[in-house]
Design an enzyme around this catalytic site. Structure first.
Site, PDB file in Angstrom:
ATOM      1  N   LYS A   1       0.846  -1.192   0.000  1.00 45.10           N
ATOM      2  CA  LYS A   1       0.000   0.000   0.000  1.00 45.10           C
ATOM      3  C   LYS A   1       0.886   1.249   0.000  1.00 45.10           C
ATOM      4  O   LYS A   1       1.912   1.284   0.688  1.00 45.10           O
ATOM      5  CB  LYS A   1      -0.858  -0.050   1.272  1.00 45.10           C
ATOM      6  CG  LYS A   1      -1.912   1.026   1.408  1.00 45.10           C
ATOM      7  CD  LYS A   1      -2.722   0.772   2.686  1.00 45.10           C
ATOM      8  CE  LYS A   1      -3.861   1.739   2.875  1.00 45.10           C
ATOM      9  NZ  LYS A   1      -4.686   1.391   4.067  1.00 45.10           N
TER      10      LYS A   1
ATOM     11  N   SER B   1      -9.329   1.178   2.993  1.00 42.38           N
ATOM     12  CA  SER B   1      -8.438   2.021   2.245  1.00 42.38           C
ATOM     13  C   SER B   1      -7.357   1.260   1.491  1.00 42.38           C
ATOM     14  O   SER B   1      -6.698   1.834   0.637  1.00 42.38           O
ATOM     15  CB  SER B   1      -7.767   2.998   3.212  1.00 42.38           C
ATOM     16  OG  SER B   1      -7.026   2.302   4.190  1.00 42.38           O
TER      17      SER B   1
ATOM     18  N   SER C   1     -10.001  -1.365   6.961  1.00 43.60           N
ATOM     19  CA  SER C   1      -9.321  -1.066   5.702  1.00 43.60           C
ATOM     20  C   SER C   1      -8.584  -2.231   5.080  1.00 43.60           C
ATOM     21  O   SER C   1      -8.086  -2.117   3.961  1.00 43.60           O
ATOM     22  CB  SER C   1      -8.339   0.086   5.897  1.00 43.60           C
ATOM     23  OG  SER C   1      -9.013   1.310   6.003  1.00 43.60           O
TER      24      SER C   1
END
Lengths: 427, 427
Positions: free
Chosen positions: A76, A145, A169
């Protein structure tokens, strides 16, 4: 017969050990998939083909080194990398180049993992989405996310990725994209070099297409010698089925799939107990929001001062406004309430090995403007429990659903063992 | 009559409010002191006079803005700054320029604080020292790891600074240099942008020349509206005097000063109780070392992989070797043991408002090759309690000694109030 890019990390390592696959071939298969699909999926904010290939060749030439030697992975984009830009999902940091790898990246690389790129994050791991589409249906969100991390693994662009979770997330995007994810007992994985959203809750979450891969990734991130997963245990576990207070708000398909899964696990021998969380937990959602917003606003003081206009309106009017409105005494009371609630956890697990509950409220919603409800995370993330998300059935739109398995703190080994048992009987 | 650079932040703010001092004059006085003394003290790794002066002039022109408007401060060089290099006390990162201010820097600047420079840290906030000397006697260590932060405040180069503590890295240098320092209840201050040593213990620690200044700094770092400290409470507190198991190993001067302080506080009306920590705490030192070393090694995976030769032998053969030798089960058992021990804290504070104990084992030792014993920190840092270090007497070599006041978690307001009472009766 699986394509190379469809292999799990564990399968690919076996093939490499057997001499039927090279790191370079595996990596090329992954990049072929990325080439074919990235326009639609949009999982990456940055890719580095050349240095990944160089690394793969070096591993092939030198013999596989390390427990993850030659395995491509993505992280990420709120996770620092010394050789790839890291934008934290924000245009403020477009092109920003950190000086060092985050702890998790350095550990994975030291184990032989090959970083192929940075996966799309929502803005500062909050709610404002990036470009990523759900690979199963590109009209739908992949969740967030950790949007790109989930999509890249689900679409077989890489076998492994790293997401993070402050609310829901990691677990939510894993469920929306039909893959597996794991969060360790709070505090087990170091987050140094990972941009903090709210330190009281932030956790790194590995994503993969099998639980064995999650176990391998865990060992690498803990810097301990990976042990082979061995056979799935025969012994049926004692499972607490936790519908939660959100049950009536879940999509009917989610409830149906959960009930069916529980029935199937019971038929397989599991002892199922209905578990209702203490009524005193009913304030978790509000407490989670207070703690995370209060911390978020302090963490992003620099951006609030210098880059206000470059922060999305969604974030300014959401998390930031809420954080500015939360005073310290409220924050501390919320934090204390959550800590006191965690003291009740041993009771919850008194008669069960694990809890199972839904990973999300239902299917991935239509549209890329939002990442879906994180409500379940507001209940479970503050409990600091290790958990695994397992794909479980599909909804009426053909989208994958997921269930979570949670164990008591520090009981990660049992969690993973039971999750494998659950997975075998559901998938 | 104090020179401007000798004023505390609170005093300087009063003078600026009264119109008898400008931010520029205050800053120039600080830089005059730095010019006169930096060659001897070596508190800074980087100074930025021009931009500090520009900021001071802007504050003078616009009228003082924010609760810390025009107050010069310094931060330990493991804390990121967007406009000054940050080397984390390591030659690996000489000249490294972060993209953003750490949360604590951004919050202090947003309150009007003027950052004058980066204060010397030991290597990665561990034991290998930088160039800083003790301003009271430059042949002696200022303590560490927040060496420059303590020395700069003690030598009146700045009224305020930020250190960090993982073992005894704020309290010890504050005591060795004769200043005040404060650590909040664990988790109150965000450490985003502060290089993590061991997240289970890391805390930011403000340093100052008065407790009122520590209270102001605390409010700024919490981003809450500072309240005037008001008068010192008249009511005498209930104090637990905790000699600890280290008592016999302390220098005689430290024991004598503590006994005398306690006698004086008792004469002033304090109710003194001898407190012995539970015998079950005897393993803290070992547990602290296991947890911090395990985490340190994972946090510094990048440096261990890429920069092994640039890490000091002291660190490689100390913390890093120990961290590599500590396995995960040992780590987790140590962490659990410390958490379980913290559950006993309410009992300790059942009949007292605060504990007092020594801040260090004695005077700052001779030599700049080491930073003195951190043994007391191995007992108290894992307890996560808020604490204040207060100057208290001098040793036979004329070096300052310090005592710590500790309160129960989340009892920071009482801690600070009682610390002021203690300070008034000792200093």
């Amino acid at each position: 017969m699986k394509l190379h890019n469809e292999l799990t990390a564990t399968e690919a390592l076996s093939e490499m050990d057997a001499g039927t696959l090279t790191a370079e071939r595996l990596l090329r298969a992954c990049f072929d998939r990325i080439d074919a699909r990235e326009d639609v999926v949009g999982a990456f904010i940055h890719l580095d083909r050349d240095s990944a290939l160089e690394m793969a060749r070096r591993i092939d030439q030198s013999g596989r080194k390390g427990p993850m030697g030659g395995i491509p992975f993505a992280v990420k984009d709120i996770i620092d990398t010394h050789d790839m830009p890291t934008a934290y999902g924000s245009r403020i940091y477009a092109g920003h180049q950190p000086a060092a790898d985050a702890s998790c990246v350095a550990l994975t690389r030291a184990a032989g993992g090959i970083l192929v790129g940075k996966a799309v994050s929502t803005e500062f791991a909050n709610f404002f989405p990036g470009k990523t589409a759900n690979p199963i249906d590109p009209a739908r969100t992949p969740g967030g996310s950790s949007s790109g991390s989930a999509a890249a693994v689900a679409d077989c662009m890489v076998p492994l990725s790293l997401g993070t979770q402050t609310t829901q997330s990691t677990i939510r995007p894993a469920a929306f994209c039909g893959i597996y994810a794991y969060l360790p007992s709070q505090g087990d994985f170091r987050c140094s070099g990972v941009r903090e959203a709210a330190g009281s809750f932030d956790r790194l979450g590995p994503m993969a297409r099998s639980i064995e891969d999650l176990m391998l990734f865990r060992d690498v991130l803990l810097r301990i010698k990976p042990r082979p997963a061995g056979p799935v245990e025969d012994k049926a576990p004692k499972i607490g089925f936790c519908r939660t207070t959100l049950w009536d708000q879940m999509e009917p398909c989610m409830r149906a799939v959960m009930e069916e899964a529980v029935a199937r696990l019971e038929r397989a021998g599991a002892q199922i107990t209905d578990i209702t969380l203490p009524a005193s937990f009913d304030g978790f959602s509000e407490a989670h929001r207070k703690v995370s917003s209060f911390e978020f606003v302090r963490n992003f003081a620099h951006e609030i001062t210098h880059h206000w206009d470059e922060i999305s309106e969604a974030l300014r009017n959401g998390r930031i406004r809420h954080g500015l409105e939360t005073d310290f005494e409220e924050y501390r009371a919320a934090r204390r309430y959550l800590a006191q609630s965690r003291a009740l956890i041993p009771e919850i697990f008194a008669d069960v090995d694990v809890l199972i509950t839904a990973s999300a409220m239902g299917e991935a919603p239509l549209g890329l403007h939002a990442t879906g409800s994180a409500a379940i995370g507001e209940i479970f993330t503050p409990l600091y429990l290790p958990c695994v998300s397992i794909p479980c059935g599909v909804g009426p739109n053909g989208m994958p659903l997921g269930l979570q398995v949670l164990a008591a703190a520090d009981d990660d080994a049992r969690l993973l063992a039971v999750s494998r048992w659950v997975d075998r009987h559901l998938n």
